[in-house]
Scaffold this motif. Structure first.
Motif, short mmCIF file in Angstrom:
data_model
loop_
_atom_site.label_atom_id
_atom_site.label_comp_id
_atom_site.label_asym_id
_atom_site.label_seq_id
_atom_site.Cartn_x
_atom_site.Cartn_y
_atom_site.Cartn_z
N LYS A 11 99.45 -62.89 64.61
CA LYS A 11 98.37 -63.86 64.69
C LYS A 11 97.00 -63.19 64.69
CE LYS A 11 101.36 -67.12 67.11
NZ LYS A 11 101.60 -67.91 68.36
N TRP B 172 93.18 -59.95 67.20
CA TRP B 172 92.25 -60.27 68.27
C TRP B 172 92.88 -60.90 69.50
CZ3 TRP B 172 91.83 -61.62 63.13
CH2 TRP B 172 90.97 -60.81 62.37
N ASP C 280 95.25 -63.52 71.96
CA ASP C 280 95.48 -64.96 72.09
C ASP C 280 94.20 -65.79 72.01
OD1 ASP C 280 98.22 -64.59 72.35
OD2 ASP C 280 98.10 -64.39 74.54
N ASN C 281 93.05 -65.17 72.30
CA ASN C 281 91.77 -65.89 72.29
C ASN C 281 90.79 -65.15 71.39
OD1 ASN C 281 89.59 -67.51 72.79
ND2 ASN C 281 89.42 -67.02 74.96
N PRO C 282 90.90 -65.35 70.06
CA PRO C 282 90.02 -64.64 69.12
C PRO C 282 88.56 -65.03 69.34
CG PRO C 282 91.88 -65.67 67.98
CD PRO C 282 91.84 -66.24 69.37
N VAL D 175 97.69 -71.84 62.23
CA VAL D 175 97.97 -71.25 63.54
C VAL D 175 96.81 -71.57 64.47
CG1 VAL D 175 98.37 -69.11 64.81
CG2 VAL D 175 99.36 -69.40 62.53
N GLU D 176 97.08 -72.35 65.51
CA GLU D 176 96.06 -72.70 66.48
C GLU D 176 96.07 -71.70 67.63
OE1 GLU D 176 96.17 -76.72 67.79
OE2 GLU D 176 96.44 -77.54 65.76
N MET D 177 94.90 -71.19 67.97
CA MET D 177 94.76 -70.21 69.03
C MET D 177 93.91 -70.79 70.16
SD MET D 177 96.43 -67.68 67.60
CE MET D 177 95.96 -66.18 68.47
N GLU D 178 93.79 -70.05 71.24
CA GLU D 178 92.94 -70.47 72.35
C GLU D 178 91.47 -70.43 71.93
OE1 GLU D 178 93.66 -68.18 75.84
OE2 GLU D 178 95.84 -68.39 75.73
N THR E 219 89.85 -71.54 67.96
CA THR E 219 90.09 -70.88 66.67
C THR E 219 91.38 -71.42 66.06
OG1 THR E 219 89.02 -68.83 67.41
CG2 THR E 219 90.48 -68.68 65.50
N THR E 220 91.31 -71.84 64.79
CA THR E 220 92.51 -72.19 64.03
C THR E 220 92.47 -71.43 62.71
OG1 THR E 220 92.67 -74.41 64.98
CG2 THR E 220 93.85 -74.01 62.93
N TYR E 221 93.55 -70.71 62.42
CA TYR E 221 93.67 -69.99 61.15
C TYR E 221 94.37 -70.89 60.13
CZ TYR E 221 92.67 -65.78 63.92
OH TYR E 221 92.11 -64.86 64.75
#
Length: 215
Positions: free
Chosen positions: A93, A96, A98-100, A117-120, A123-125
């Motif tokens: 992922k 960076w 879990d929290n880019p 991919v949704e992150m904390e 951020t969504t890739y």
């Protein structure tokens, strides 16, 4: 109207990453030195949840760079892992954690399909397989009038520059010689790229050169 902007650190001999990039050393041999100037800034550390740091002539340059950004585009090489190819698993992922540090939608150029991919932290890739124009158009929609940041790497930045889609380019020129690696302006394929210089800022360990595309 949204602008596509690119800020990238570069060595005196034109490299944005050193030779022998790997998972353990994603910026290649000596590549980390290209970012010493920004890692020392208090503004950079605050943006990444840290403390301390310096305030110098680079501070307003960095603060401007992260202001009014609503979405981003990056290449598969920057997202990783090194070597590219099909997604062998869904665990990777980015570099960076879990929290880019982006906190907005990031559109990753790749030849291989993958779901978002949704992150904390917001951020969504999103993984884009149909080219640089499509990635930019999707980023513009997500940015809702704010600017789009082209985070690199060098190959992708070169494609956007050659296609006439990059509105602003700021080179952070660091006085190191890497001797090999990933070059930013190696081959523009004969494209007629015209830029005008907006400013030059001398700062500790770096010179900031900002250019605007001339239509």
């Amino acid at each position: 109207m949204s602008k596509l902007r690119c800020h990238i650190s570069i060595s005196l001999d034109g490299y944005v990453a050193g030779p022998n990039q790997s998972v353990e050393n994603p910026l290649g041999e000596g590549g980390e030195r290209l970012h010493d100037w920004v890692a020392a800034l208090a503004a950079f550390r605050r943006a990444h949840g840290g403390e301390g740091g310096e305030v110098n002539a680079s501070t307003p340059v960095f603060e401007e760079a992260i202001r009014d950004i609503g979405a981003a585009v990056m290449g598969r090489g920057m997202f990783g892992p090194i070597g590219g190819g099909p997604w062998r698993d869904e665990e990777w992922k980015g570099w960076w954690g879990d929290n880019p540090p982006y906190h907005y939608d990031v559109f990753v150029l790749t030849h291989h399909e993958r779901g978002p991919v949704e992150m904390e932290g917001g951020t969504t890739y999103h993984f884009v397989t149909d080219g640089i124009e499509s990635a930019l158009e999707q980023a513009k929609k997500a940015a809702e009038g704010k600017d789009i940041m082209l985070w690199g790497g060098g190959h992708v930045a070169r494609q956007y520059l050659a296609a006439g889609l990059l509105d602003e380019l700021e080179l952070h020129v660091v006085p190191v010689l890497l001797g090999g690696g990933s070059r930013l302006l190696d081959d523009l394929g004969g494209a007629d790229v015209r830029l005008e210089q907006v400013r030059a800022v001398e700062a500790p360990g770096v010179t900031h050169l900002k250019y605007r595309r001339v239509s």
